[in-house]
Design an enzyme around this catalytic site. Structure first.
Site, PDB file in Angstrom:
ATOM      1  N   GLY A  68       6.278  16.606   0.632  1.00 36.73           N
ATOM      2  CA  GLY A  68       5.187  16.997  -0.258  1.00 36.73           C
ATOM      3  C   GLY A  68       4.556  18.315   0.130  1.00 36.73           C
ATOM      4  O   GLY A  68       3.982  18.998  -0.715  1.00 36.73           O
ATOM      5  N   PHE A  69       4.658  18.702   1.406  1.00 34.57           N
ATOM      6  CA  PHE A  69       4.026  19.959   1.832  1.00 34.57           C
ATOM      7  C   PHE A  69       4.872  21.152   1.381  1.00 34.57           C
ATOM      8  O   PHE A  69       4.353  22.142   0.889  1.00 34.57           O
ATOM      9  CB  PHE A  69       3.825  19.990   3.351  1.00 34.57           C
ATOM     10  CG  PHE A  69       2.893  21.089   3.769  1.00 34.57           C
ATOM     11  CD1 PHE A  69       1.517  20.889   3.730  1.00 34.57           C
ATOM     12  CD2 PHE A  69       3.371  22.330   4.156  1.00 34.57           C
ATOM     13  CE1 PHE A  69       0.634  21.914   4.067  1.00 34.57           C
ATOM     14  CE2 PHE A  69       2.505  23.355   4.503  1.00 34.57           C
ATOM     15  CZ  PHE A  69       1.134  23.144   4.462  1.00 34.57           C
ATOM     16  N   ARG A 117      -2.444  13.046  -6.941  1.00 33.29           N
ATOM     17  CA  ARG A 117      -1.637  12.492  -8.016  1.00 33.29           C
ATOM     18  C   ARG A 117      -0.793  13.628  -8.596  1.00 33.29           C
ATOM     19  O   ARG A 117      -0.820  13.912  -9.797  1.00 33.29           O
ATOM     20  CB  ARG A 117      -2.510  11.821  -9.084  1.00 33.29           C
ATOM     21  CG  ARG A 117      -3.677  12.643  -9.597  1.00 33.29           C
ATOM     22  CD  ARG A 117      -4.352  11.993 -10.820  1.00 33.29           C
ATOM     23  NE  ARG A 117      -5.413  12.790 -11.368  1.00 33.29           N
ATOM     24  CZ  ARG A 117      -6.713  12.687 -11.042  1.00 33.29           C
ATOM     25  NH1 ARG A 117      -7.097  11.792 -10.144  1.00 33.29           N
ATOM     26  NH2 ARG A 117      -7.613  13.455 -11.616  1.00 33.29           N
ATOM     27  N   LEU A 120       5.040  14.502  -8.559  1.00 32.80           N
ATOM     28  CA  LEU A 120       6.370  15.017  -8.218  1.00 32.80           C
ATOM     29  C   LEU A 120       6.707  16.308  -8.949  1.00 32.80           C
ATOM     30  O   LEU A 120       7.769  16.448  -9.559  1.00 32.80           O
ATOM     31  CB  LEU A 120       7.438  13.937  -8.468  1.00 32.80           C
ATOM     32  CG  LEU A 120       7.381  12.779  -7.468  1.00 32.80           C
ATOM     33  CD1 LEU A 120       8.224  11.600  -7.961  1.00 32.80           C
ATOM     34  CD2 LEU A 120       7.855  13.212  -6.081  1.00 32.80           C
ATOM     35  N   CYS A 180       6.535   6.502  -4.135  1.00 34.96           N
ATOM     36  CA  CYS A 180       5.544   7.478  -4.595  1.00 34.96           C
ATOM     37  C   CYS A 180       4.638   6.823  -5.626  1.00 34.96           C
ATOM     38  O   CYS A 180       5.105   6.462  -6.704  1.00 34.96           O
ATOM     39  CB  CYS A 180       6.230   8.693  -5.209  1.00 34.96           C
ATOM     40  SG  CYS A 180       5.035   9.832  -5.904  1.00 34.96           S
ATOM     41  N   THR A 243       1.617   7.261   0.843  1.00 32.95           N
ATOM     42  CA  THR A 243       0.162   7.138   0.628  1.00 32.95           C
ATOM     43  C   THR A 243      -0.169   5.763   0.059  1.00 32.95           C
ATOM     44  O   THR A 243       0.714   5.046  -0.409  1.00 32.95           O
ATOM     45  CB  THR A 243      -0.301   8.219  -0.371  1.00 32.95           C
ATOM     46  OG1 THR A 243       0.468   8.078  -1.569  1.00 32.95           O
ATOM     47  CG2 THR A 243      -0.110   9.617   0.182  1.00 32.95           C
ATOM     48  N   GLY A 264      -4.075  10.557   5.102  1.00 32.54           N
ATOM     49  CA  GLY A 264      -4.945  11.035   6.172  1.00 32.54           C
ATOM     50  C   GLY A 264      -5.545   9.914   6.998  1.00 32.54           C
ATOM     51  O   GLY A 264      -5.040   8.793   7.017  1.00 32.54           O
TER      52      GLY A 264
HETATM   53  C1  FMN Z   1      -0.265  16.478  -1.867  1.00 31.36           C
HETATM   54  C2  FMN Z   1       0.737  15.490  -1.334  1.00 31.36           C
HETATM   55  C3  FMN Z   1       2.003  15.429  -1.885  1.00 31.36           C
HETATM   56  C4  FMN Z   1       2.941  14.500  -1.415  1.00 31.36           C
HETATM   57  N1  FMN Z   1       4.193  14.470  -1.966  1.00 31.36           N
HETATM   58  C5  FMN Z   1       5.098  13.579  -1.504  1.00 31.36           C
HETATM   59  C6  FMN Z   1       6.419  13.532  -2.043  1.00 31.36           C
HETATM   60  O1  FMN Z   1       6.774  14.321  -2.900  1.00 31.36           O
HETATM   61  N2  FMN Z   1       7.286  12.581  -1.555  1.00 31.36           N
HETATM   62  C7  FMN Z   1       6.903  11.695  -0.579  1.00 31.36           C
HETATM   63  O2  FMN Z   1       7.716  10.849  -0.168  1.00 31.36           O
HETATM   64  N3  FMN Z   1       5.680  11.742  -0.025  1.00 31.36           N
HETATM   65  C8  FMN Z   1       4.780  12.648  -0.470  1.00 31.36           C
HETATM   66  N4  FMN Z   1       3.528  12.683   0.086  1.00 31.36           N
HETATM   67  C9  FMN Z   1       3.179  11.699   1.142  1.00 31.36           C
HETATM   68  C10 FMN Z   1       3.337  12.285   2.536  1.00 31.36           C
HETATM   69  O3  FMN Z   1       4.673  12.637   2.791  1.00 31.36           O
HETATM   70  C11 FMN Z   1       2.885  11.243   3.594  1.00 31.36           C
HETATM   71  O4  FMN Z   1       3.740  10.115   3.525  1.00 31.36           O
HETATM   72  C12 FMN Z   1       1.443  10.806   3.403  1.00 31.36           C
HETATM   73  O5  FMN Z   1       0.628  11.873   2.962  1.00 31.36           O
HETATM   74  C13 FMN Z   1       0.848  10.228   4.684  1.00 31.36           C
HETATM   75  O6  FMN Z   1       0.830  11.202   5.702  1.00 31.36           O
HETATM   76  P1  FMN Z   1      -0.499  12.064   6.099  1.00 31.36           P
HETATM   77  O7  FMN Z   1      -1.603  11.069   6.267  1.00 31.36           O
HETATM   78  O8  FMN Z   1      -0.132  12.779   7.348  1.00 31.36           O
HETATM   79  O9  FMN Z   1      -0.742  12.990   4.953  1.00 31.36           O
HETATM   80  C14 FMN Z   1       2.583  13.614  -0.359  1.00 31.36           C
HETATM   81  C15 FMN Z   1       1.311  13.693   0.211  1.00 31.36           C
HETATM   82  C16 FMN Z   1       0.387  14.617  -0.251  1.00 31.36           C
HETATM   83  C17 FMN Z   1      -0.978  14.688   0.393  1.00 31.36           C
END
Ligand code: FMN
Length: 351
Positions: A68-69, A117, A120, A180, A243, A264
């Site tokens: 996602g980053f 939200r 994708l 997702c 998430t 987070g």
């Molecule tokens: C803005 C954003 C977009 C994300 N896009 C995806 C994604 O495309 N595919 C996916 O598997 N997880 C996606 N995630 C989830 C992250 O990969 C991760 O599993 C989740 O944010 C928990 O980690 P964190 O608490 O370090 O953010 C996204 C998270 C955020 C914040």
């Protein structure tokens, strides 16, 4: 004072997605200059005790960037230069997608969280596959493969295979994203039959190493089903977690009412518990993700059974030195507890 402490108030004045775009552009620019090796000298912690092997990959350290980053695989070299031991790009879908209308990303600063939200949004598998083939990165690059928005769950296996085909030669490992919360029909993807059909189609296509990414909201029986499928198809690993759509009562930020997936700090505990639950029930490596922002957070996940960790939200709140800070901190924690390497600490908290 560190540069990010100066930049953060400015960035936090911008809408979150605009700030993300600026950082992305900055890292993209950096990636095209010779300054990249100077950045790596400053941020990459090189120490054998941090080196980790999992699902056939060698990671210089166990701290990776979560999906996602870098959705479009534009800055993996810059992220490696910031000291991350691996990068997961995507989620990628077969066709380009615009995602949901903005605003679709929200900060919860009082809680150290984000709600997104995004839906994708990405440039599509063809473009991203080509970009990956043209980029050489000196850490492993995983590709997060997701379901296209308008594809029905029954057509999902073919859709995942189509995406996989386009990115196959550009990635070092592949993560099936069935968790997702912002894609239509995701709940169905996580039931036993749907998940088995998707995984079987990818395995038949030769997708390896193949990991599956789980939601922290899955009830235990559904996690058990998922682990049966991991065993049945001899998958290479589990990523825990995505998430959450739940909203802990402890949240204080007004943005807690926004729809989407919460990430987070608020999910650090639940996702670590999921790491432990999964790691105690499978032999495959677990990648721990959810609320990692300090060395202590990473270490808890490692002790709970994670072979490596990933983060996204921590990078927003703590800035570009986060991988370096976590890696330095991990070395101290290993020393304190008498471990010779990260690998020795994996799963020591198991019952
Ligand atoms: C803005 C954003 C977009 C994300 N896009 C995806 C994604 O495309 N595919 C996916 O598997 N997880 C996606 N995630 C989830 C992250 O990969 C991760 O599993 C989740 O944010 C928990 O980690 P964190 O608490 O370090 O953010 C996204 C998270 C955020 C914040």
């Amino acid at each position: 004072m560190r540069p990010y402490s100066l930049a953060k108030p400015l960035l936090f004045h911008l809408p979150p997605e605009t700030a993300h775009g600026w950082i992305h552009a900055l890292l993209g620019g950096l990636q095209r200059t010779r300054a990249l090796s100077a950045v790596a000298n400053r941020y990459a912690v090189r120490d054998e005790r941090l080196a980790t092997r999992a699902f056939g990959q060698s990671f210089p350290n166990p701290v990776g960037v979560a999906a996602g980053f870098d959705k479009n695989a534009e800055i993996p070299r810059a992220l490696a230069a910031l000291g991350f031991g691996f990068v997961e790009v995507g989620g990628v879908t077969a066709e380009p997608q615009a995602g949901n209308p903005r605003p679709r990303l929200f900060r919860l600063p009082e809680d150290g969280g984000l709600i997104n939200r995004m839906g994708l949004n990405n440039h599509g598998a063809e473009v991203i596959g080509e970009r990956l083939r043209e980029t050489s990165v000196d850490v492993p690059v995983g590709v997060n493969v997701a379901k296209s928005e308008h594809v029905n769950p029954e057509d999902a296996p073919a859709d995942y295979v189509r995406t996989y085909d386009a990115v196959a030669s550009g990635g070092d490992f592949f993560v099936v994203n069935i968790s997702c919360p912002n894609s239509q029909g995701f709940e169905e993807l996580q039931n036993r039959e749907s998940m088995a059909a998707i995984v079987e189609a990818l395995v038949d296509r030769g997708a390896r190493p193949l990991l599956v990414k789980l939601s922290p909201d899955l009830p235990e029986p559904a996690v058990d089903d998922a682990l049966d499928i991991v065993a049945e198809f001899d998958l290479d690993g589990v990523v825990a977690t995505n998430t959450t759509t739940t909203r802990p009562a402890s949240l204080r930020s007004p943005n807690r009412v926004e729809e989407g997936g919460l990430s987070g700090k608020p999910i650090e505990g639940p996702s670590t518990r999921m790491v432990q639950y999964v790691a105690e029930r499978t032999d495959v490596p677990v990648v721990g993700v959810g609320g990692v922002s300090t060395a202590e957070d990473a270490y808890r996940k490692i002790r709970a059974g994670a072979s490596a960790v990933q983060l996204y939200t921590g990078l927003v709140y703590r800035g570009p030195s986060i991988a370096r800070d976590i890696n330095h901190g991990l070395l101290e924690l290993l020393d304190r507890d008498g471990f010779d390497s990260v690998e020795e600490a994996v799963g020591v908290d198991h019952d």
